[in-house]
Each structure stands twice: as C-alpha cells, then as structure tokens.
Scaffold this motif. Structure first.
Motif, mmCIF file in Angstrom:
data_model
loop_
_atom_site.group_PDB
_atom_site.id
_atom_site.type_symbol
_atom_site.label_atom_id
_atom_site.label_comp_id
_atom_site.label_asym_id
_atom_site.label_seq_id
_atom_site.Cartn_x
_atom_site.Cartn_y
_atom_site.Cartn_z
ATOM 1 N N THR A 61 124.151 1.999 80.725
ATOM 2 C CA THR A 61 124.218 3.300 81.471
ATOM 3 C C THR A 61 124.895 4.494 80.656
ATOM 4 O OG1 THR A 61 124.891 2.153 83.512
ATOM 5 C CG2 THR A 61 125.479 4.346 83.515
ATOM 6 N N ASP A 62 125.815 4.051 79.834
ATOM 7 C CA ASP A 62 126.457 4.947 78.931
ATOM 8 C C ASP A 62 125.325 5.299 77.967
ATOM 9 O OD1 ASP A 62 129.015 6.658 78.094
ATOM 10 O OD2 ASP A 62 128.431 5.453 76.085
ATOM 11 N N GLU A 63 124.489 4.453 77.390
ATOM 12 C CA GLU A 63 123.658 4.844 76.481
ATOM 13 C C GLU A 63 122.412 5.910 77.040
ATOM 14 O OE1 GLU A 63 120.324 2.898 73.641
ATOM 15 O OE2 GLU A 63 121.651 1.679 74.603
ATOM 16 N N ALA A 64 122.049 5.665 78.417
ATOM 17 C CA ALA A 64 121.195 6.441 79.050
ATOM 18 C C ALA A 64 121.660 7.696 79.536
ATOM 19 C CB ALA A 64 120.688 5.828 80.348
ATOM 20 N N ALA A 65 122.950 7.969 79.856
ATOM 21 C CA ALA A 65 123.572 9.022 79.912
ATOM 22 C C ALA A 65 123.579 10.110 78.810
ATOM 23 C CB ALA A 65 125.039 9.138 80.625
ATOM 24 N N LYS A 66 123.858 9.519 77.521
ATOM 25 C CA LYS A 66 124.099 10.175 76.119
ATOM 26 C C LYS A 66 122.620 10.266 75.612
ATOM 27 C CE LYS A 66 128.833 8.712 75.479
ATOM 28 N NZ LYS A 66 129.503 7.975 74.469
ATOM 29 N N ALA A 67 121.628 9.788 75.975
ATOM 30 C CA ALA A 67 120.195 9.796 75.334
ATOM 31 C C ALA A 67 119.871 11.510 75.418
ATOM 32 C CB ALA A 67 119.280 9.007 76.156
ATOM 33 N N LYS A 68 119.226 11.887 74.485
ATOM 34 C CA LYS A 68 119.027 13.474 74.398
ATOM 35 C C LYS A 68 117.692 13.626 73.905
ATOM 36 C CE LYS A 68 123.385 14.701 72.520
ATOM 37 N NZ LYS A 68 124.489 15.202 71.628
ATOM 38 N N LEU A 69 117.089 14.753 74.627
ATOM 39 C CA LEU A 69 115.705 15.493 74.506
ATOM 40 C C LEU A 69 116.017 16.623 73.722
ATOM 41 C CD1 LEU A 69 112.510 15.467 74.868
ATOM 42 C CD2 LEU A 69 112.929 16.397 77.023
ATOM 43 N N PHE A 70 115.600 17.040 72.466
ATOM 44 C CA PHE A 70 115.807 18.047 71.713
ATOM 45 C C PHE A 70 117.171 18.425 71.741
ATOM 46 C CE2 PHE A 70 111.232 18.550 73.034
ATOM 47 C CZ PHE A 70 110.805 18.467 71.655
ATOM 48 N N GLY A 71 118.056 17.365 71.828
ATOM 49 C CA GLY A 71 119.630 17.983 71.828
ATOM 50 C C GLY A 71 120.424 18.029 73.343
ATOM 51 N N ALA A 72 119.556 18.049 74.391
ATOM 52 C CA ALA A 72 120.042 18.181 75.546
ATOM 53 C C ALA A 72 119.936 16.728 76.271
ATOM 54 C CB ALA A 72 119.178 18.985 76.334
ATOM 55 N N PRO A 73 120.973 16.170 76.949
ATOM 56 C CA PRO A 73 120.968 14.793 77.499
ATOM 57 C C PRO A 73 119.960 14.889 78.702
ATOM 58 C CG PRO A 73 123.229 15.710 77.246
ATOM 59 C CD PRO A 73 122.526 16.636 76.908
ATOM 60 N N ILE A 74 119.466 14.118 78.979
ATOM 61 C CA ILE A 74 118.576 13.475 80.135
ATOM 62 C C ILE A 74 119.061 13.546 81.481
ATOM 63 C CG2 ILE A 74 116.531 12.741 78.795
ATOM 64 C CD1 ILE A 74 117.483 9.698 79.896
ATOM 65 N N SER A 75 120.349 13.321 81.441
ATOM 66 C CA SER A 75 121.084 13.358 82.673
ATOM 67 C C SER A 75 121.688 14.895 82.770
ATOM 68 C CB SER A 75 122.154 12.541 82.803
ATOM 69 O OG SER A 75 123.169 12.580 81.493
ATOM 70 N N PHE A 132 116.140 24.179 88.763
ATOM 71 C CA PHE A 132 117.426 24.371 88.248
ATOM 72 C C PHE A 132 118.464 23.604 88.575
ATOM 73 C CE2 PHE A 132 115.290 28.591 88.190
ATOM 74 C CZ PHE A 132 115.708 29.133 86.893
ATOM 75 N N PHE A 133 118.098 22.944 89.575
ATOM 76 C CA PHE A 133 119.174 21.409 90.063
ATOM 77 C C PHE A 133 118.519 20.031 89.471
ATOM 78 C CE2 PHE A 133 119.280 25.333 92.755
ATOM 79 C CZ PHE A 133 120.313 25.600 92.913
ATOM 80 N N PHE A 134 117.621 20.204 89.121
ATOM 81 C CA PHE A 134 117.005 18.787 88.581
ATOM 82 C C PHE A 134 117.577 18.321 87.291
ATOM 83 C CE2 PHE A 134 112.745 19.202 91.145
ATOM 84 C CZ PHE A 134 113.491 19.052 92.266
ATOM 85 N N PRO A 135 118.068 17.034 87.199
ATOM 86 C CA PRO A 135 118.189 16.530 85.666
ATOM 87 C C PRO A 135 117.140 16.851 84.900
ATOM 88 C CG PRO A 135 119.051 14.944 87.499
ATOM 89 C CD PRO A 135 118.151 16.129 88.105
ATOM 90 N N ILE A 136 117.310 17.017 83.560
ATOM 91 C CA ILE A 136 116.272 16.972 82.641
ATOM 92 C C ILE A 136 115.156 15.821 82.627
ATOM 93 C CG2 ILE A 136 115.657 16.960 80.199
ATOM 94 C CD1 ILE A 136 118.080 18.996 79.680
ATOM 95 N N GLY A 137 115.764 14.686 82.815
ATOM 96 C CA GLY A 137 114.805 13.607 83.076
ATOM 97 C C GLY A 137 113.895 13.538 84.203
#
Length: 360
Positions: free
Chosen positions: A142-156, A231-236
């Motif tokens: 869970t912690d790894e998924a929360a910190k996973a990044k797409l172009f430097g932005a976390p997917i969460s 604007f309210f959706f998580p990046i994932g």
C-alpha cells in the motif's frame, strides 16, 4: 457493501504489478521503474476489463446494426400512427420483439465499467503514504503504491487535495509538478472522450430527431463535465480513463473499418470492392460456338453452315415432264436428251442454279 468489488480491483492491480515488477527486476520502491510498474498495472487493469467485456461489445454492435435495419419500417410506423404516441410506442415494441432486437443492448459494455471506475476511484482516493494495508494489499504494498510516481507525480495525488493526505503527498512531491501532470491528463482525457463520442456517432449511422439531439448534447457535455470533475480525480484514475478511451478509439476504428454502418460511403465502397471480378476466360466463346458481338459492332459470322442449298432443276421436257435428272409425272424415268442451249451439263456435274423454268 462493495468491499468485495474493491478487493477484486486491488487484487487484479497487485497481480499485474507483481508481473511488471518481476520484468523490471524488482527495482527499489523509490525508483522510476517501481512507479512505472504501478502505472502499467493500471493500464493492464483496463486491458483486463475490456477483454472481459468484449463479447458485450460485439452484442452492442449487432444490436445497433439491427436497429439500423429497422429504421425504414419505423419510419413507416411514424407516418401510420402520426400523433398517436402510445400506439406508436406499442407498435415499435412489437416490431422489436418480433425481430429479436433489444434497444438496451447498446448500453451493455458501458454499465459494467461504471462500478469498476468507482472502485478504482475509491481505492486510489484512500491511498496515502504511511497508511495501513488496503483490502488485499499489505502495508508495504500500500505504501509503495501511494508513492509510485508518473513523471514525478504520485498516482494517488490529485490536482486539488486537502487534509492529511495533502500533507503526506506534499512530503514526497511538489504541488506544481502534480498539477502539471494532472492538468495534462485532464486535457487528454477530455479530447479522447470527445473523439470517442464522435466515433460512436459514426458507428451508429445517421439518426434523426431526438436521438440526434441527444448524441450532439453528449458530444460536448461529457468532455465538459469530465474537465470539471477531473480536478478532483487521483492521477491514477485519470490514467485509467485516458487508457480506457484510447482502447475504445482503437476498438471502434477496427470495427468501423471491418463493419462500416449500412448506407455509409465506406459500406458502399466495401461492397464494390468485394464484388467478384468477372474472369475474361468465362466470357470467351467455347470452341465451335458462335462468338457474341456487342450491339452496333461487326455482325458475327454464322457458327454453322446454312441448310443444304436447293438443287437446281434442269430443263423440262416439251410434253410437261420432269427435268432430265428427275422422274416424269407418272413415276417413269425420263429419257436423257442431248445438250441444248439451256440443257443439262455433262454427267457428274451439277447444273448452275438458274431456278426452274416456266412450263410452256
């Protein structure tokens, strides 16, 4: 109530993450490859869902084609019933039932995607660094998924955040980078939604009246609504929606190319292209047969000789008998006479075709 669905979605994502993590050689949790593994897990979550729903998509296409074939008969019913809406509705329902057409079949691929989207939104919205395990995930996963990044932005992370999640996300990423990535995904999501709706309109063929108005409204209202809510959706979730739209674009492009809507220019061109070519050898006359000439062309020579020509008659006798080669009127053979100016030729030769002489 929907915990089983949240668990199923998180389990599928974890399986895809394990696969891509193994492909990348188990990179460190803070590395870019670890983030890419989670990004690909979301992408292949879309692939998994769409492959499962593909049979429903085929049913949707068949239902739309059947509805298009019924349009001429429905137009006749509209003229027949006029302003009698209740009678028209009953007649149309009877016609659809008779032909085995279900208008709701066009919604089959869309309805199952709604709970999947909501489940992913719920899972990613609850993700935050340092949180305990969610559903089928361990604390570390869970912690790894929360910190996973797409172009430097976390997917969460999302464009607009608040509360404790905002503090936890901003400890590992900057707000500026998050908003740049989120806004880019929002714009791409809106454009792909617009073009997807355009494809749906092309796939369903020409429509009239209220249906045309609904299609045109959805063409602009859906992208506008997604632009506001994005604007309210998580990046994932933005990544999921964009991937889903790209899959739909490719799938519909393939369907429109292979099965163009009836009456369209593409369908007519395909029918002409698929028309079997005429073999020139099949048009050639068979040996000994009379050749076929087009009208206005050179007339064809007769295929077979004409009937046996009439044998010309020799000179008649003075007493009214037959020619020298034939018999007399009473059945007795005529006597041979010597040659005269108009007499018969020598034996073994056929006299010229002069026609029968008039009797004296």
């Amino acid at each position: 109530m929907l915990d089983w669905l949240y668990t199923a979605i998180s389990w599928v994502m974890a399986r895809w993450h394990s696969l891509w993590n193994a492909v990348f050689g188990d990179p460190p949790a803070e590395s870019g490859l670890a983030g890419l593994a989670w990004v690909l897990a979301i992408v292949f979550l879309v692939v998994t869902i769409r492959l499962i729903l593909f049979p429903l998509f085929v049913k949707q296409i068949k239902s739309q084609r059947a509805m298009q074939e019924l349009q001429p008969e429905m137009a006749k019913l509209r003229k027949q019933y006029g302003s009698d809406r209740q009678g028209l509705s009953q007649a149309m329902m009877a016609l659809q039932k008779e032909r085995g057409v279900n208008p709701l079949a066009g919604c089959l691929p869309i309805l199952p995607q709604i709970p999947v989207f909501l489940s992913l939104f719920h899972v990613l919205r609850r993700l935050a660094p340092g949180k305990e395990g969610l559903y089928s995930w361990s604390d570390e996963l869970t912690d790894e998924a929360a910190k996973a990044k797409l172009f430097g932005a976390p997917i969460s992370a999302s464009f607009d955040m608040s509360g404790s999640k905002e503090d936890a996300i901003l400890a590992i990423a900057s707000y500026g980078n998050i908003r740049v990535v989120a806004f880019a995904l929002i714009v791409i999501m809106c454009f792909t939604t617009f073009f997807t709706q355009k494809q749906i309109m092309a796939r369903s063929g020409p429509v009239e009246g209220q249906a045309a108005m609904v299609q045109k409204t959805l063409l602009y209202v859906m992208p506008a609504g997604l632009f506001v809510s994005g604007f309210f959706f998580p990046i994932g979730v933005l990544l999921y929606w964009m991937t889903n739209n790209l899959w739909t674009l490719g799938q519909q492009f393939f369907i429109l190319r292979k099965m163009p809507p009836p009456g369209s220019d593409a369908a007519k061109a395909k029918a002409v292209a698929e028309k079997p070519a005429i073999d020139p050898k099949a048009l050639a006359p068979k040996p000994g047969a009379k050749p076929v000439r087009p009208k206005g062309g050179r007339p064809a020579a007769p295929a077979t000789p004409s009937a046996t020509p009439d044998v010309p008659a020799g000179p008649t006798s003075d007493d009214g008998g037959s020619p020298a080669t034939g018999g007399s009127s009473d059945g007795k053979p005529a006597k041979k006479t010597g040659g005269s100016a108009g007499g018969a030729t020598a034996a073994g030769q056929q006299p010229p075709n002069r026609g029968k002489r008039k009797r004296r």
